[in-house]
Design an enzyme around this catalytic site. Structure first.
Site, PDB file in Angstrom:
ATOM      1  N   HIS A 261       0.840  -1.198   0.000  1.00 45.62           N
ATOM      2  CA  HIS A 261       0.000   0.000   0.000  1.00 45.62           C
ATOM      3  C   HIS A 261       0.880   1.255   0.000  1.00 45.62           C
ATOM      4  CE1 HIS A 261      -3.641   2.380   1.100  1.00 45.62           C
ATOM      5  NE2 HIS A 261      -2.723   3.171   1.622  1.00 45.62           N
ATOM      6  N   GLU A 262       1.809   1.300   0.947  1.00 46.27           N
ATOM      7  CA  GLU A 262       2.660   2.495   1.042  1.00 46.27           C
ATOM      8  C   GLU A 262       3.567   2.609  -0.176  1.00 46.27           C
ATOM      9  OE1 GLU A 262       1.741   4.577   3.107  1.00 46.27           O
ATOM     10  OE2 GLU A 262       0.524   3.258   4.366  1.00 46.27           O
ATOM     11  N   GLU A 291      -4.585   7.555  -3.102  1.00 48.69           N
ATOM     12  CA  GLU A 291      -5.138   6.272  -2.644  1.00 48.69           C
ATOM     13  C   GLU A 291      -5.477   5.364  -3.828  1.00 48.69           C
ATOM     14  OE1 GLU A 291      -5.887   4.857   0.622  1.00 48.69           O
ATOM     15  OE2 GLU A 291      -4.319   6.299   1.021  1.00 48.69           O
TER      16      GLU A 291
HETATM   17 ZN    ZN Z   1      -2.861   5.285   1.848  1.00 48.17          ZN
END
Ligand code: ZN
Length: 494
Positions: A261-262, A291
């Site tokens: 995710h990061e 995102e």
């Molecule tokens: Zn995020």
């Protein structure tokens, strides 16, 4: 003309450098700083913030922007002047006395929230939240807005999006997703995860994550992977983009997914246009579009059958003997398990948006004055009953669980769901434009997706707003259909 523009770039670079220095101090605070450094660090950050605010609102900057607005024709230069003008106006709209009151309320609110959450004591947080809400409403007056006052706050996180569009979009999504979740849960196979029992060596987890990061094209010579209590990504320059993760000895997947995710965020930050480094053009236009990248890598790629076809054998190499009898299907059963739950950050792909939409509706009611802070816990619990079908046992597992409101951040939550919607929409186009994309992923070739995202999103920077970027990539408005179709394909047959 040229010298004026060059002078603007110098001023913007100074503002950027101060922001970068602040981000580095914040990174250090989360990753390295001894506990007793906290007070001095607060003072250091406040000093830098004050110096930066002076630069952001300086008469010289205002003069240059006026001058260049009349004379700049080159499209990138004109774009930069417009973005710098936007930032200047946002910075000057809040009176200094307000900024100070808000900063004080944030720090008092955050500290009160920490205690209130630990003791599940909403009454202890309530007066702080009332103050922060009052200040947020005051801010909407300073910023000015059309339609809902919520728009003035949304602008801080998702420029170009409006409450009037979000409300029906998310209400429709909630209704359809609720039905889908009920259907999936009813037909889901029983748990089959006894093989997860025992501990999973953290050094091996880290080595596996680093392997995936390298395959994704995250440049470790321009980044780092460290541990922190709350995973995050931060950047000080295109050439220095850092991520953090946290490891769970009982779960070999949790660190991997937070790292992916990061890293999705980090690939974005490493991919800005170097020609515009240290300017607002080398930045993302919104949190939602950020995102979009992180959720695409974590969920659409990381939790897919194609991904595990290649990476289960790699994971076996990192944990010799532990996974010999485990199939791709068993891994997918664990990483894609759907279950309505109380805590947003631990929720699955199918229920996640329901957590977010509940918060969005509550904060709309708070900002528009339909809901009093005193009635928040009850309203929260009613939303969880309605959307997730579960009873909230106490406020620590209810309305005290997230940090955002304790920082006075209203308007942030919907960016998470927009990221999910953008990701599904954009990924659909990626599949259409790259017919071998899933085959590539199944062979561990992750770079083609990164390259495609680089051209379509990363290099664009802030030249366009998020909804415009999504529209230009996919040919349609940001909407829920692609996301729902994606969930249906992935989970509907379960
Ligand atoms: Zn995020």
């Amino acid at each position: 003309m040229h010298t004026t523009f060059e002078r603007l770039r110098e001023l913007l670079a100074e503002i950027h450098d101060l922001s970068a220095a602040m981000s580095l101090l914040e990174w250090d605070m989360e990753v390295m700083m001894p506990p007793k450094g906290a007070v001095a660090r607060g003072a250091q950050l406040a000093t830098l913030a004050a110096i930066r605010h002076r630069l952001q609102t300086s008469p010289e900057l205002a003069r240059l922007l006026d001058d260049l607005a009349r004379r700049t024709t080159d499209s990138d230069e004109a774009r930069l002047v417009a973005e710098a003008r936007h930032d200047y106006e946002r910075a000057t709209k809040l009176p200094e006395s307000f900024v100070r009151r808000f900063a004080e309320a944030q720090s008092a609110g955050y500290n009160a929230w920490l205690g209130a959450k630990a003791n599940s004591d909403f009454a202890a947080f309530r007066p702080h939240l009332e103050t922060l809400l009052e200040l947020a409403r005051e801010a909407t007056g300073h910023y000015g807005y059309e339609g809902s006052p919520y728009n003035a706050l949304l602008d801080n996180f998702e420029r170009g999006m409006r409450a009037e569009r979000l409300r029906p979009l998310l209400a429709d999504l909630a209704a359809r997703q609720k039905q889908l979740v009920a259907r999936i849960v009813e037909h889901q196979a029983p748990r089959n995860d006894a093989w997860l029992e025992g501990t999973w060596d953290i050094a091996a987890q880290r080595a596996f994550s680093l392997r995936v990061l390298a395959d994704m094209g995250y440049d470790l010579d321009a980044g780092r992977l460290d541990t922190a209590p709350h995973p995050f990504c931060t950047h000080f320059d295109i050439q220095d983009v850092r991520i953090t993760t946290r490891y769970d000895e009982r779960d070999p997947f949790s660190a991997l997914f937070s790292t992916m995710h990061e890293a999705g965020h980090a690939l974005y930050d490493q991919g800005f246009d170097p020609a515009w480094n240290r300017t607002p053009l080398a930045d993302a236009p919104s949190l939602g579009i950020h995102e979009c990248n992180s959720r695409m890598w974590e969920n659409i790629v990381g939790r897919s059958e194609a991904f595990w076809t290649h990476y289960l054998p790699v994971l076996r190499e990192h944990f010799p003997g532990r996974l010999d009898g485990v199939s791709v299907g068993q891994v997918l059963g664990v990483v894609n398990r759907v279950a309505p739950s109380l805590i947003r950050v631990e929720s699955d792909e199918c229920t996640y948006n329901l957590h977010v939409i509940a918060r969005f509706e509550l904060e709309m009611d708070l900002i528009e004055g339909r809901l009093a802070v005193a009635d928040l816990p009850e309203a929260w619990n009613a939303r969880y009953r309605e959307y997730l079908g579960i009873e909230v046992p106490d406020d620590a597992h209810g309305c005290l669980q997230d940090v955002h409101w304790s920082h006075g951040m209203f308007g942030y939550f919907p960016t998470y769901t927009l990221g999910n919607l953008y990701a599904a929409q954009v990924f659909e186009t990626a599949c259409a434009e790259m017919p071998t994309l899933w085959d590539d992923i199944a062979a561990g070739r992750l770079l083609p997706l990164r390259e495609w995202l680089r051209t379509k999103i990363h290099l664009v920077g802030r030249r366009h707003m998020a909804p415009d970027i999504v529209r230009s990539i996919t040919g349609s408005e940001p909407a829920a259909d692609a996301f729902l179709a994606y969930l249906e394909r992935k989970f509907g047959a379960a």
